[in-house]
Design a protein around this motif. Structure first.
Motif, PDB file in Angstrom:
ATOM      1  N   THR A 169       0.898  -0.848   0.163  1.00 31.89           N
ATOM      2  CA  THR A 169       0.470   0.015  -0.118  1.00 31.89           C
ATOM      3  C   THR A 169       0.469   1.176  -0.041  1.00 31.89           C
ATOM      4  O   THR A 169       2.172   1.398   0.566  1.00 31.89           O
ATOM      5  N   PRO A 170       0.655   2.149  -0.782  1.00 25.36           N
ATOM      6  CA  PRO A 170       1.020   3.608  -0.744  1.00 25.36           C
ATOM      7  C   PRO A 170       1.510   4.384   0.685  1.00 25.36           C
ATOM      8  O   PRO A 170      -0.157   4.022   1.011  1.00 25.36           O
ATOM      9  N   LEU A 171       2.139   4.806   0.830  1.00 28.59           N
ATOM     10  CA  LEU A 171       2.746   5.620   1.807  1.00 28.59           C
ATOM     11  C   LEU A 171       3.623   6.789   1.847  1.00 28.59           C
ATOM     12  O   LEU A 171       4.238   6.485   1.345  1.00 28.59           O
ATOM     13  N   ALA A 172       2.972   7.848   2.266  1.00 28.85           N
ATOM     14  CA  ALA A 172       3.815   8.764   2.047  1.00 28.85           C
ATOM     15  C   ALA A 172       5.109   9.284   3.131  1.00 28.85           C
ATOM     16  O   ALA A 172       4.960   8.751   4.296  1.00 28.85           O
ATOM     17  N   VAL A 173       6.456   9.676   2.886  1.00 28.51           N
ATOM     18  CA  VAL A 173       7.138   9.648   3.703  1.00 28.51           C
ATOM     19  C   VAL A 173       8.075  11.429   3.224  1.00 28.51           C
ATOM     20  O   VAL A 173       7.454  12.009   2.751  1.00 28.51           O
ATOM     21  N   ASP A 174       8.612  11.561   4.668  1.00 28.13           N
ATOM     22  CA  ASP A 174       8.966  12.872   5.016  1.00 28.13           C
ATOM     23  C   ASP A 174      10.251  13.721   3.858  1.00 28.13           C
ATOM     24  O   ASP A 174      11.123  13.845   4.333  1.00 28.13           O
ATOM     25  N   GLY A 175      11.097  12.617   4.085  1.00 30.33           N
ATOM     26  CA  GLY A 175      12.624  12.558   3.514  1.00 30.33           C
ATOM     27  C   GLY A 175      13.885  12.129   4.628  1.00 30.33           C
ATOM     28  O   GLY A 175      14.674  12.338   4.229  1.00 30.33           O
ATOM     29  N   VAL A 176      13.200  12.627   6.090  1.00 31.62           N
ATOM     30  CA  VAL A 176      14.159  12.661   7.220  1.00 31.62           C
ATOM     31  C   VAL A 176      13.267  11.424   7.996  1.00 31.62           C
ATOM     32  O   VAL A 176      14.588  11.211   8.259  1.00 31.62           O
ATOM     33  N   SER A 177      12.473  11.159   8.022  1.00 34.91           N
ATOM     34  CA  SER A 177      12.480   9.855   9.100  1.00 34.91           C
ATOM     35  C   SER A 177      13.346   8.752   8.585  1.00 34.91           C
ATOM     36  O   SER A 177      13.176   8.329   7.454  1.00 34.91           O
ATOM     37  N   THR A 178      13.409   8.050   9.582  1.00 37.42           N
ATOM     38  CA  THR A 178      13.918   6.080   8.680  1.00 37.42           C
ATOM     39  C   THR A 178      12.947   5.544   8.404  1.00 37.42           C
ATOM     40  O   THR A 178      11.919   5.552   9.028  1.00 37.42           O
ATOM     41  N   LEU A 179      13.494   4.138   8.543  1.00 32.80           N
ATOM     42  CA  LEU A 179      12.608   3.467   7.832  1.00 32.80           C
ATOM     43  C   LEU A 179      12.372   2.736   8.726  1.00 32.80           C
ATOM     44  O   LEU A 179      10.747   2.365   9.369  1.00 32.80           O
ATOM     45  N   GLY A 180      12.884   2.288   9.759  1.00 28.47           N
ATOM     46  CA  GLY A 180      12.291   2.165  11.520  1.00 28.47           C
ATOM     47  C   GLY A 180      11.278   2.560  11.711  1.00 28.47           C
ATOM     48  O   GLY A 180      10.504   1.848  12.226  1.00 28.47           O
ATOM     49  N   HIS A 181      11.304   4.308  11.718  1.00 30.04           N
ATOM     50  CA  HIS A 181      10.312   4.902  12.199  1.00 30.04           C
ATOM     51  C   HIS A 181       8.935   4.915  11.230  1.00 30.04           C
ATOM     52  O   HIS A 181       8.085   4.634  12.150  1.00 30.04           O
ATOM     53  N   VAL A 182       9.449   5.183   9.984  1.00 30.12           N
ATOM     54  CA  VAL A 182       7.812   4.826   9.374  1.00 30.12           C
ATOM     55  C   VAL A 182       7.264   3.184   9.701  1.00 30.12           C
ATOM     56  O   VAL A 182       6.135   2.767   9.348  1.00 30.12           O
ATOM     57  N   VAL A 183       8.263   2.192   9.774  1.00 30.95           N
ATOM     58  CA  VAL A 183       7.531   1.168  10.243  1.00 30.95           C
ATOM     59  C   VAL A 183       6.713   0.951  10.924  1.00 30.95           C
ATOM     60  O   VAL A 183       5.909   0.368  11.859  1.00 30.95           O
ATOM     61  N   GLU A 184       7.743   1.553  12.815  1.00 32.12           N
ATOM     62  CA  GLU A 184       6.724   1.657  14.251  1.00 32.12           C
ATOM     63  C   GLU A 184       5.426   2.246  13.679  1.00 32.12           C
ATOM     64  O   GLU A 184       5.186   2.164  14.234  1.00 32.12           O
ATOM     65  N   SER A 185       4.947   3.163  12.783  1.00 29.17           N
ATOM     66  CA  SER A 185       4.012   4.111  12.405  1.00 29.17           C
ATOM     67  C   SER A 185       3.159   3.656  12.462  1.00 29.17           C
ATOM     68  O   SER A 185       2.095   4.236  12.937  1.00 29.17           O
ATOM     69  N   LEU A 186       3.134   2.384  11.541  1.00 27.75           N
ATOM     70  CA  LEU A 186       2.651   1.754  11.328  1.00 27.75           C
ATOM     71  C   LEU A 186       2.080   0.672  11.933  1.00 27.75           C
ATOM     72  O   LEU A 186       0.616   0.116  11.801  1.00 27.75           O
ATOM     73  N   GLY A 187       2.531   0.852  13.441  1.00 24.87           N
ATOM     74  CA  GLY A 187       2.312  -0.121  15.182  1.00 24.87           C
ATOM     75  C   GLY A 187       2.833  -1.464  14.752  1.00 24.87           C
ATOM     76  O   GLY A 187       2.507  -2.048  15.737  1.00 24.87           O
ATOM     77  N   VAL A 188       4.260  -1.934  13.887  1.00 26.46           N
ATOM     78  CA  VAL A 188       4.585  -2.953  14.174  1.00 26.46           C
ATOM     79  C   VAL A 188       6.216  -2.776  15.041  1.00 26.46           C
ATOM     80  O   VAL A 188       6.775  -1.412  14.349  1.00 26.46           O
ATOM     81  N   PRO A 189       5.771  -2.641  16.247  1.00 29.72           N
ATOM     82  CA  PRO A 189       6.967  -2.956  17.026  1.00 29.72           C
ATOM     83  C   PRO A 189       8.545  -3.599  16.122  1.00 29.72           C
ATOM     84  O   PRO A 189       8.460  -4.515  15.947  1.00 29.72           O
ATOM     85  N   LEU A 190       9.425  -3.438  16.188  1.00 26.67           N
ATOM     86  CA  LEU A 190      10.583  -3.417  15.920  1.00 26.67           C
ATOM     87  C   LEU A 190      10.936  -4.310  16.153  1.00 26.67           C
ATOM     88  O   LEU A 190      12.087  -5.194  15.447  1.00 26.67           O
ATOM     89  N   THR A 191      11.150  -5.463  17.482  1.00 25.23           N
ATOM     90  CA  THR A 191      11.554  -6.267  18.188  1.00 25.23           C
ATOM     91  C   THR A 191      10.566  -7.455  17.065  1.00 25.23           C
ATOM     92  O   THR A 191      11.365  -8.182  17.155  1.00 25.23           O
TER      93      THR A 191
END
Length: 247
Positions: free
Chosen positions: A27-49
């Motif tokens: 699915t498409p997801l807007a990014v800001d060119g600054v946040s890391t991919l880890g932050h983006v994944v967490e913003s979806l609700g997925v813990p990095l653990t």
């Protein structure tokens, strides 16, 4: 001009963390060119653990990767068994996982447990200080950067929780060697050494005892032993089956 956009596909194994609207195909997801991919994944609700590998256009990248417009991202689950480098495998459980803690200790797995709610910062600090894997159903706790390591407990049923932890981490099992009350190491004890903890019927019926070297609690094969034996035998049988199947 439209915002930069990436396409993210989350593994079905991680779907429970993601809102229904973002499950399924990429699915498409807007990014800001600054946040890391880890932050983006967490913003979806997925813990990095719970994330094993992050693939961008088919190539693995670190969580520090800054996603760029047009990239396709695949979020994969942690591989099993999961390796925890740099320390003996030890666990820390929060206040909601008391039964799981007792069962892990029954199997001889080094398991610390907080019987009161000491708060996420204190739990994360203890995980880091003692290098223990934090087990919890609290997603916010698992997102704390101080954690040594962590894992989400997917089920609310103790038997499923135990099976999940044993399958994910494959800890060494040494049944009947730890105190289920405090996690101390058990040693053989004479009846005389534990006599002050025994009722008259127990003193007359049992001759084999163990005692915790930390808290002094006495153990013997009492009325609930068959239930505990079933838990131990089930765990050992499942472990053997996994080794045969290579899982």
């Amino acid at each position: 001009m439209s915002a930069p956009e990436i396409h993210v596909q989350v593994s079905p194994d991680l779907a429970l963390f993601v809102p229904h609207a973002r499950r399924g195909p990429a699915t498409p997801l807007a990014v800001d060119g600054v946040s890391t991919l880890g932050h983006v994944v967490e913003s979806l609700g997925v813990p990095l653990t719970e994330v094993g590998a992050l693939l961008v256009d088919g190539h693995e990248v670190p969580v520090s990767h800054i996603p760029a417009h047009g990239e396709s991202v695949e979020v994969r689950p942690v591989p099993r068994p999961q390796q925890v480098p740099g320390a003996p495998l030890r666990f820390l459980l929060d206040v909601h996982l008391g039964t799981l803690a007792r069962r892990l200790r029954l199997l001889g797995v080094d398991t610390a447990y907080e019987s009161t709610d000491i708060g996420d910062p204190a739990l994360a600090a203890r995980s880091a200080a003692e290098r223990r894997v934090m087990l919890s159903r609290d997603r916010g706790l698992l997102r704390r950067r101080e954690l040594w390591a962590g894992a989400y407990i997917y089920s609310t049923r103790p038997e499923d929780q135990l099976d999940d932890v044993l399958g994910r981490f494959a800890p060494e099992l040494r049944p009947w060697t730890r105190c289920t009350a405090c996690n101390g190491v058990l040693r053989q004890a004479t009846k005389e050494e534990v006599a002050d903890q025994l009722e008259h019927g127990t003193r007359a019926t049992y001759d084999v005892f163990a005692q915790c070297g930390a808290c002094g609690r006495a153990y013997w094969k009492g009325a609930h032993h068959d239930q505990l034996e079933a838990i131990v035998e089930g765990a050992l049988r499942t472990r053997a089956d996994r080794r045969i199947s290579g899982v």
